[in-house]
Design an enzyme around this catalytic site. Structure first.
Site, PDB file in Angstrom:
ATOM      1  N   CYS A 115     -24.023  10.419   9.675  1.00 17.70           N
ATOM      2  CA  CYS A 115     -23.673  11.208   8.483  1.00 17.70           C
ATOM      3  C   CYS A 115     -24.415  12.543   8.421  1.00 17.70           C
ATOM      4  O   CYS A 115     -23.987  13.458   7.727  1.00 17.70           O
ATOM      5  CB  CYS A 115     -23.951  10.406   7.218  1.00 17.70           C
ATOM      6  SG  CYS A 115     -22.890   8.958   7.097  1.00 17.70           S
ATOM      7  N   HIS A 252     -23.944  15.924   1.553  1.00 19.72           N
ATOM      8  CA  HIS A 252     -23.150  14.879   2.192  1.00 19.72           C
ATOM      9  C   HIS A 252     -22.612  13.974   1.087  1.00 19.72           C
ATOM     10  O   HIS A 252     -23.318  13.649   0.127  1.00 19.72           O
ATOM     11  CB  HIS A 252     -24.025  14.084   3.164  1.00 19.72           C
ATOM     12  CG  HIS A 252     -23.376  12.824   3.641  1.00 19.72           C
ATOM     13  ND1 HIS A 252     -22.108  12.806   4.159  1.00 19.72           N
ATOM     14  CD2 HIS A 252     -23.821  11.528   3.647  1.00 19.72           C
ATOM     15  CE1 HIS A 252     -21.795  11.555   4.474  1.00 19.72           C
ATOM     16  NE2 HIS A 252     -22.813  10.766   4.177  1.00 19.72           N
ATOM     17  N   ASN A 282     -16.674   8.489   1.880  1.00 20.39           N
ATOM     18  CA  ASN A 282     -17.697   8.972   2.806  1.00 20.39           C
ATOM     19  C   ASN A 282     -17.035   9.209   4.170  1.00 20.39           C
ATOM     20  O   ASN A 282     -16.664   8.247   4.849  1.00 20.39           O
ATOM     21  CB  ASN A 282     -18.816   7.926   2.907  1.00 20.39           C
ATOM     22  CG  ASN A 282     -19.931   8.349   3.846  1.00 20.39           C
ATOM     23  OD1 ASN A 282     -19.798   9.322   4.592  1.00 20.39           O
ATOM     24  ND2 ASN A 282     -21.032   7.617   3.819  1.00 20.39           N
TER      25      ASN A 282
HETATM   26  O1  UT7 Z   1     -23.644   8.036   4.416  1.00 22.58           O
HETATM   27  C1  UT7 Z   1     -24.673   7.292   4.964  1.00 22.58           C
HETATM   28  C2  UT7 Z   1     -25.529   6.725   3.972  1.00 22.58           C
HETATM   29  N1  UT7 Z   1     -24.922   5.630   3.262  1.00 22.58           N
HETATM   30  C3  UT7 Z   1     -25.149   5.558   1.988  1.00 22.58           C
HETATM   31  O2  UT7 Z   1     -25.703   6.461   1.423  1.00 22.58           O
HETATM   32  C4  UT7 Z   1     -24.788   4.303   1.248  1.00 22.58           C
HETATM   33  C5  UT7 Z   1     -25.970   3.919   0.399  1.00 22.58           C
HETATM   34  N2  UT7 Z   1     -25.756   2.742  -0.410  1.00 22.58           N
HETATM   35  C6  UT7 Z   1     -24.898   2.726  -1.447  1.00 22.58           C
HETATM   36  O3  UT7 Z   1     -24.184   3.670  -1.708  1.00 22.58           O
HETATM   37  C7  UT7 Z   1     -24.898   1.498  -2.321  1.00 22.58           C
HETATM   38  O4  UT7 Z   1     -25.992   0.689  -1.999  1.00 22.58           O
HETATM   39  C8  UT7 Z   1     -23.591   0.686  -2.225  1.00 22.58           C
HETATM   40  C9  UT7 Z   1     -22.465   1.442  -2.885  1.00 22.58           C
HETATM   41  C10 UT7 Z   1     -23.263   0.396  -0.777  1.00 22.58           C
HETATM   42  C11 UT7 Z   1     -23.755  -0.654  -2.963  1.00 22.58           C
HETATM   43  O5  UT7 Z   1     -24.125  -0.416  -4.304  1.00 22.58           O
HETATM   44  P1  UT7 Z   1     -25.343  -1.206  -4.950  1.00 22.58           P
HETATM   45  O6  UT7 Z   1     -25.407  -0.816  -6.353  1.00 22.58           O
HETATM   46  O7  UT7 Z   1     -26.543  -0.958  -4.080  1.00 22.58           O
HETATM   47  O8  UT7 Z   1     -24.844  -2.709  -4.863  1.00 22.58           O
HETATM   48  P2  UT7 Z   1     -25.516  -3.924  -4.088  1.00 22.58           P
HETATM   49  O9  UT7 Z   1     -25.391  -3.786  -2.636  1.00 22.58           O
HETATM   50  O10 UT7 Z   1     -26.872  -4.140  -4.672  1.00 22.58           O
HETATM   51  O11 UT7 Z   1     -24.558  -5.108  -4.557  1.00 22.58           O
HETATM   52  C12 UT7 Z   1     -24.478  -5.496  -5.924  1.00 22.58           C
HETATM   53  C13 UT7 Z   1     -23.450  -6.604  -6.031  1.00 22.58           C
HETATM   54  C14 UT7 Z   1     -23.635  -7.719  -5.016  1.00 22.58           C
HETATM   55  O12 UT7 Z   1     -23.333  -8.939  -5.638  1.00 22.58           O
HETATM   56  P3  UT7 Z   1     -24.502  -9.908  -6.150  1.00 22.58           P
HETATM   57  O13 UT7 Z   1     -25.309 -10.242  -4.914  1.00 22.58           O
HETATM   58  O14 UT7 Z   1     -25.274  -9.115  -7.157  1.00 22.58           O
HETATM   59  O15 UT7 Z   1     -23.757 -11.069  -6.719  1.00 22.58           O
HETATM   60  C15 UT7 Z   1     -22.602  -7.435  -3.967  1.00 22.58           C
HETATM   61  O16 UT7 Z   1     -22.183  -8.586  -3.280  1.00 22.58           O
HETATM   62  O17 UT7 Z   1     -22.142  -6.077  -5.791  1.00 22.58           O
HETATM   63  C16 UT7 Z   1     -21.485  -6.870  -4.793  1.00 22.58           C
HETATM   64  N3  UT7 Z   1     -20.581  -6.012  -4.037  1.00 22.58           N
HETATM   65  C17 UT7 Z   1     -19.339  -5.745  -4.416  1.00 22.58           C
HETATM   66  N4  UT7 Z   1     -18.616  -6.162  -5.468  1.00 22.58           N
HETATM   67  C18 UT7 Z   1     -17.355  -5.727  -5.576  1.00 22.58           C
HETATM   68  C19 UT7 Z   1     -20.849  -5.313  -2.897  1.00 22.58           C
HETATM   69  N5  UT7 Z   1     -19.766  -4.627  -2.528  1.00 22.58           N
HETATM   70  C20 UT7 Z   1     -18.818  -4.865  -3.453  1.00 22.58           C
HETATM   71  C21 UT7 Z   1     -17.489  -4.441  -3.613  1.00 22.58           C
HETATM   72  N6  UT7 Z   1     -16.809  -4.863  -4.684  1.00 22.58           N
HETATM   73  N7  UT7 Z   1     -16.905  -3.576  -2.765  1.00 22.58           N
END
Ligand code: UT7
Length: 325
Positions: A115, A252, A282
């Site tokens: 990225c 980005h 992204n």
């Molecule tokens: O470009 C390169 C760099 N990449 C990035 O910058 C990405 C960085 N990370 C992020 O943008 C975020 O961490 C995400 C968008 C990927 C995830 O958001 P988050 O607020 O960190 O969520 P999380 O991973 O802590 O997940 C929270 C909950 C989980 O469920 P439980 O364990 O709390 O029951 C996940 O399983 O959300 C669940 N979850 C989803 N639910 C519905 C994860 N993905 C999804 C989904 N739809 N697509």
């Protein structure tokens, strides 16, 4: 004292026709429009047609940038293409772009910094142009991330999209002042200790397969804002400016929360932030030139404006570039 600067002459981009909105994704994977919008700001992404390879996207963006710059492809002597989704393991996708544009001189190669690829490419091209060895470059970010996603993994497949963006950049003698046009400063960083937090689980030397994206999203998120602000503050320091001097912040586009938090921490006013993650998702190395092109075409970015770009991604890699348009 006068000096060579890498001045932007034109910008272009290309997005595949097919739009995949959150509601459509939610029909095939356990997610919802509400979750995706709330956690990422993404509403839709573009997906390349089966016949569209990364070079096709890159060529379309390059042609648009050349037309915008009103220059002949024959005057290009350097092509640097940032991608993590090349057409083939080798040769570089950049040489396909070169050949298709009918360019038979100079150098063309791919650059891999995920990225952060576009910022890395800007820094690389700037260094090469300022040696005097090259005169006019195409800097391209092009990706078909849809090809390396596990479409059953909701933690990654909702985040990414396909697209390409390109700049034509020329070495020009400028007065050597802060008001110069061109790339004023670039700052690159990496820390390979974090490489397993965001990676693709295949490759020619390991599995002999292409592999798919794997990410510890929360861990990436945790580092992102600190790394971004660190490398932007380096740019401010070297250029002798503050956040108030920035006309447009073109980050980005990974997650709206990361963009907003970074802008706030840096003291950049919300109305100066160019955000396209809602429309493009992204697109990795393509996200910054895609966002630039949107803000140029809608009249926000004008000649003479001071543009701050930054990116953070797999590796981890991160970097910033400060450019007077
Ligand atoms: O470009 C390169 C760099 N990449 C990035 O910058 C990405 C960085 N990370 C992020 O943008 C975020 O961490 C995400 C968008 C990927 C995830 O958001 P988050 O607020 O960190 O969520 P999380 O991973 O802590 O997940 C929270 C909950 C989980 O469920 P439980 O364990 O709390 O029951 C996940 O399983 O959300 C669940 N979850 C989803 N639910 C519905 C994860 N993905 C999804 C989904 N739809 N697509």
């Amino acid at each position: 004292m006068s000096m060579l600067r890498s001045v932007v002459l034109g910008c272009g981009s290309y997005l595949p026709e097919r739009v995949l909105c959150n509601a459509e994704l939610a029909r095939t994977v356990d997610t919802s429009d509400e979750w995706i919008v709330q956690r990422t700001g993404i509403r839709q992404r573009h997906i390349a047609a089966p016949c569209e390879v990364t070079s096709a996207l890159a060529i379309a963006a390059a042609r648009a940038a050349l037309a915008d710059a009103k220059i002949d492809p024959q005057s290009i002597d350097l092509i640097v293409l940032a991608t993590s989704t090349p057409d083939y393991t080798f040769p570089a996708t950049a040489v396909t772009v070169q050949a298709t544009l009918g360019i038979t001189r100079g150098a063309a190669f791919d650059l891999q910094a995920v990225c952060s690829g576009f910022v890395y490419a800007m820094a690389t091209v700037d260094g090469m142009l300022r040696t005097g060895a090259f005169k006019r470059a195409l800097v391209i970010g092009a990706e078909t991330f849809s090809r390396i996603l596990n479409w059953n993994d909701r933690t990654t497949c909702v985040l990414f999209g396909d697209g390409a963006g390109a700049l034509v950049v020329e070495a020009q003698t400028q007065p050597g002042a802060r008001t110069d046009r061109g790339i004023l400063t670039t700052h690159l960083r990496s820390d390979g200790r974090h490489r397993s937090k965001l990676y693709v689980d295949g490759g020619p030397s390991s599995t002999q397969t292409v592999g798919q994206v794997r990410m510890e999203g929360r861990a990436v998120f945790k580092h992102a804002v600190a790394m971004i602000t660190d490398v932007v503050e380096d740019a401010f320091k070297v250029a002798g400016i503050t956040a108030n001097d920035i006309d447009w912040f073109v980050p980005h586009q990974a997650n709206k929360r990361i963009i907003d938090d970074s802008a706030e921490k840096l003291g950049i006013a919300a109305e100066k932030v160019v955000t396209t993650v809602d429309q493009h998702g992204n697109t990795s190395a393509a996200s910054i030139p895609l966002a630039l092109d949107v803000a140029i075409k809608d009249g926000r970015i004008k000649r003479g404006d001071l543009i701050l770009m930054e990116a953070m991604g797999g590796g981890f890699t991160w970097g910033s570039a400060l450019v007077r348009w």
